[in-house]
Scaffold this motif. Sequence first.
Motif, PDB file in Angstrom:
ATOM      1  N   GLU A   8       0.808  -1.210   0.000  1.00 17.06           N
ATOM      2  CA  GLU A   8       0.000   0.000   0.000  1.00 17.06           C
ATOM      3  C   GLU A   8       0.849   1.271   0.000  1.00 17.06           C
ATOM      4  N   MET A   9       1.864   1.321   0.849  1.00 14.70           N
ATOM      5  CA  MET A   9       2.682   2.530   0.930  1.00 14.70           C
ATOM      6  C   MET A   9       3.567   2.688  -0.313  1.00 14.70           C
ATOM      7  N   LEU A  13       3.520   5.983  -2.647  1.00 14.01           N
ATOM      8  CA  LEU A  13       4.742   6.677  -3.044  1.00 14.01           C
ATOM      9  C   LEU A  13       4.856   6.732  -4.565  1.00 14.01           C
ATOM     10  N   ALA A  14       4.577   5.625  -5.221  1.00 14.81           N
ATOM     11  CA  ALA A  14       4.638   5.600  -6.694  1.00 14.81           C
ATOM     12  C   ALA A  14       3.698   6.645  -7.277  1.00 14.81           C
ATOM     13  N   SER A  34       5.890  15.092   4.855  1.00 15.79           N
ATOM     14  CA  SER A  34       4.632  15.813   5.021  1.00 15.79           C
ATOM     15  C   SER A  34       3.414  14.893   4.847  1.00 15.79           C
ATOM     16  N   ALA A  35       3.436  14.076   3.810  1.00 17.93           N
ATOM     17  CA  ALA A  35       2.270  13.243   3.478  1.00 17.93           C
ATOM     18  C   ALA A  35       2.157  11.990   4.341  1.00 17.93           C
ATOM     19  N   LEU A  47      11.986   4.462  -1.957  1.00 20.58           N
ATOM     20  CA  LEU A  47      12.319   4.856  -3.323  1.00 20.58           C
ATOM     21  C   LEU A  47      13.235   3.827  -3.969  1.00 20.58           C
ATOM     22  N   LYS A  48      14.215   3.352  -3.219  1.00 25.25           N
ATOM     23  CA  LYS A  48      15.140   2.343  -3.756  1.00 25.25           C
ATOM     24  C   LYS A  48      14.390   1.087  -4.185  1.00 25.25           C
ATOM     25  N   ARG A  49      13.410   0.677  -3.399  1.00 24.38           N
ATOM     26  CA  ARG A  49      12.614  -0.505  -3.763  1.00 24.38           C
ATOM     27  C   ARG A  49      11.927  -0.308  -5.113  1.00 24.38           C
TER      28      ARG A  49
END
Length: 119
Positions: A8-9, A13-14, A34-35, A47-49
């Motif tokens: 989900e996260m 992020l995507a 912030s989000a 992000l790396k994932r």
Amino acid sequence: MEQYKLGEMEQRLAQMIWENAPIASGQLAKLCESAFGWKRTTSYTMLKRLCDRGIFCNENGVVRVIMSGEEFRSAQGELFINENFGGSLPQFLLAFSRRKRLSEKEVEQLKKLIEEYET
């Protein structure tokens, strides 16, 4: 095919990246704080994932899109049909339409897609 399965996260992020790319990785980390309330290290780990899956890249501190949201959702759909219906789109549609009757508009859209595919 695991590359198209996101938690989900990761999905959130995507979506944030698709909406803001290209974006400086530092700015992305601030948006994530912030989000989502994430620390900078969490943002970079997540992000790396996504980068390791070939969806985005982070080069010279700038995050760029490799696979658009539409391309990604198409790959997810293909994976789902392959895993659950042996790759058979007709079998998927048959199972889907047994539980939810297709509207006339949906039937017309499917006919149009088929006609476009045939030409």
